[in-house]
Scaffold this motif. Sequence first.
Motif, PDB file in Angstrom:
ATOM      1  N   ARG A   1     -30.944  47.937 144.288  1.00 37.06           N
ATOM      2  CA  ARG A   1     -30.696  49.027 145.255  1.00 37.06           C
ATOM      3  C   ARG A   1     -29.640  48.639 146.278  1.00 37.06           C
ATOM      4  O   ARG A   1     -28.806  49.460 146.668  1.00 37.06           O
ATOM      5  N   LEU A   2     -29.692  47.387 146.730  1.00 37.28           N
ATOM      6  CA  LEU A   2     -28.679  46.919 147.676  1.00 37.28           C
ATOM      7  C   LEU A   2     -27.295  46.980 147.044  1.00 37.28           C
ATOM      8  O   LEU A   2     -26.338  47.458 147.662  1.00 37.28           O
ATOM      9  N   ARG A   3     -27.179  46.520 145.804  1.00 37.04           N
ATOM     10  CA  ARG A   3     -25.903  46.557 145.086  1.00 37.04           C
ATOM     11  C   ARG A   3     -25.392  47.994 144.988  1.00 37.04           C
ATOM     12  O   ARG A   3     -24.206  48.256 145.179  1.00 37.04           O
TER      13      ARG A   3
ATOM     14  N   LYS B   1     -15.503  46.055 147.588  1.00 37.06           N
ATOM     15  CA  LYS B   1     -14.872  45.517 146.392  1.00 37.06           C
ATOM     16  C   LYS B   1     -15.918  44.727 145.615  1.00 37.06           C
ATOM     17  O   LYS B   1     -16.883  44.227 146.178  1.00 37.06           O
ATOM     18  N   ARG B   2     -15.712  44.614 144.328  1.00 36.91           N
ATOM     19  CA  ARG B   2     -16.689  43.982 143.447  1.00 36.91           C
ATOM     20  C   ARG B   2     -17.034  42.563 143.885  1.00 36.91           C
ATOM     21  O   ARG B   2     -18.199  42.165 143.913  1.00 36.91           O
ATOM     22  N   GLU B   3     -16.032  41.773 144.257  1.00 39.52           N
ATOM     23  CA  GLU B   3     -16.272  40.387 144.659  1.00 39.52           C
ATOM     24  C   GLU B   3     -17.129  40.313 145.918  1.00 39.52           C
ATOM     25  O   GLU B   3     -18.043  39.491 146.017  1.00 39.52           O
ATOM     26  N   GLU B   4     -16.810  41.174 146.891  1.00 40.71           N
ATOM     27  CA  GLU B   4     -17.569  41.181 148.142  1.00 40.71           C
ATOM     28  C   GLU B   4     -18.996  41.671 147.912  1.00 40.71           C
ATOM     29  O   GLU B   4     -19.944  41.158 148.496  1.00 40.71           O
ATOM     30  N   ARG B   5     -19.142  42.672 147.066  1.00 41.59           N
ATOM     31  CA  ARG B   5     -20.483  43.186 146.738  1.00 41.59           C
ATOM     32  C   ARG B   5     -21.324  42.092 146.084  1.00 41.59           C
ATOM     33  O   ARG B   5     -22.489  41.899 146.424  1.00 41.59           O
ATOM     34  N   LYS B   6     -20.703  41.329 145.188  1.00 40.65           N
ATOM     35  CA  LYS B   6     -21.407  40.226 144.521  1.00 40.65           C
ATOM     36  C   LYS B   6     -21.784  39.145 145.529  1.00 40.65           C
ATOM     37  O   LYS B   6     -22.898  38.617 145.509  1.00 40.65           O
ATOM     38  N   ARG B   7     -20.870  38.826 146.434  1.00 41.18           N
ATOM     39  CA  ARG B   7     -21.129  37.805 147.447  1.00 41.18           C
ATOM     40  C   ARG B   7     -22.301  38.198 148.340  1.00 41.18           C
ATOM     41  O   ARG B   7     -23.190  37.388 148.609  1.00 41.18           O
TER      42      ARG B   7
ATOM     43  N   LEU C   1     -18.133  44.777 158.187  1.00 39.18           N
ATOM     44  CA  LEU C   1     -17.003  44.255 157.419  1.00 39.18           C
ATOM     45  C   LEU C   1     -15.722  45.024 157.729  1.00 39.18           C
ATOM     46  O   LEU C   1     -15.752  46.228 157.964  1.00 39.18           O
ATOM     47  N   PRO C   2     -14.588  44.320 157.702  1.00 37.89           N
ATOM     48  CA  PRO C   2     -13.320  45.008 157.928  1.00 37.89           C
ATOM     49  C   PRO C   2     -12.997  45.971 156.776  1.00 37.89           C
ATOM     50  O   PRO C   2     -13.492  45.819 155.660  1.00 37.89           O
ATOM     51  N   GLU C   3     -12.153  46.933 157.071  1.00 38.24           N
ATOM     52  CA  GLU C   3     -11.785  47.972 156.102  1.00 38.24           C
ATOM     53  C   GLU C   3     -11.141  47.399 154.840  1.00 38.24           C
ATOM     54  O   GLU C   3     -11.284  47.950 153.756  1.00 38.24           O
ATOM     55  N   LYS C   4     -10.464  46.258 154.968  1.00 34.25           N
ATOM     56  CA  LYS C   4      -9.770  45.683 153.817  1.00 34.25           C
ATOM     57  C   LYS C   4     -10.737  45.207 152.734  1.00 34.25           C
ATOM     58  O   LYS C   4     -10.343  45.030 151.591  1.00 34.25           O
ATOM     59  N   GLU C   5     -12.005  44.997 153.076  1.00 39.28           N
ATOM     60  CA  GLU C   5     -13.001  44.562 152.099  1.00 39.28           C
ATOM     61  C   GLU C   5     -13.531  45.727 151.265  1.00 39.28           C
ATOM     62  O   GLU C   5     -14.232  45.521 150.291  1.00 39.28           O
ATOM     63  N   ARG C   6     -13.218  46.927 151.682  1.00 37.18           N
ATOM     64  CA  ARG C   6     -13.707  48.085 150.948  1.00 37.18           C
ATOM     65  C   ARG C   6     -12.800  48.374 149.762  1.00 37.18           C
ATOM     66  O   ARG C   6     -11.609  48.096 149.793  1.00 37.18           O
ATOM     67  N   SER C   7     -13.380  48.936 148.730  1.00 35.83           N
ATOM     68  CA  SER C   7     -12.596  49.211 147.525  1.00 35.83           C
ATOM     69  C   SER C   7     -11.708  50.427 147.729  1.00 35.83           C
ATOM     70  O   SER C   7     -12.004  51.304 148.540  1.00 35.83           O
ATOM     71  N   GLU C   8     -10.634  50.467 146.969  1.00 37.15           N
ATOM     72  CA  GLU C   8      -9.719  51.599 147.033  1.00 37.15           C
ATOM     73  C   GLU C   8     -10.281  52.752 146.216  1.00 37.15           C
ATOM     74  O   GLU C   8     -11.120  52.563 145.356  1.00 37.15           O
TER      75      GLU C   8
END
Length: 149
Positions: free
Chosen positions: A9-11, A18-24, A64-71
Amino acid sequence: MDKKTYLRRLRRELRPLKREERKRQTEYFDEMISDMMEAGMKEDEAIRKIGDPRATAETILDQLPEKERSEKDRLGLLLSAASALCLCVSMAAFVVSCLGHGFSFYVGGGDGATSVFLAGKIGQPTWLYGLTALMVGITLVYFWKKRGR
C-alpha cells in the motif's frame, strides 16, 4: 495488516515518486518494521506505530523536493489518446456501415434529361478495425509492462 500488505500500500501511495526513490523509501520502512520486530514488538504493533500508509506517503511526498517526483507519462498519454480516437472513428464507421445507407451521386448533362444515378454501399472498413485493435493492443501492453516495473 501485515508487513507485506503495508509495504504494498505504501508503494502504491508513493507512485508520484521516481521508481528509485519509491524503492528506497519502501526499503527504509521495511527495515524499520524489521528493526521494531527484532526489538520485541509484534508485526501489527510496529505497523500501527508507523501509521497509515496513506498518511506516511503524504508526509514523505511533502518533504521530498519536486525533482524526486516522476515526470508525466507523455508516451502513455499519447497512446491512450490515439487508441481512444481510433475507437471512436471505428465505432462511428461500424454504425454507419450497419445502418445500410449507401451513397448516391447524380451526374448529368446541362439539359437535366440525361442524368445518371449511381449508387453504392459503403463496405466494412476492416483496415480501420485492424488499426484500432493494434493501437489498443500496443497501449495495453505498454501500461501492463510499465505497471510491472
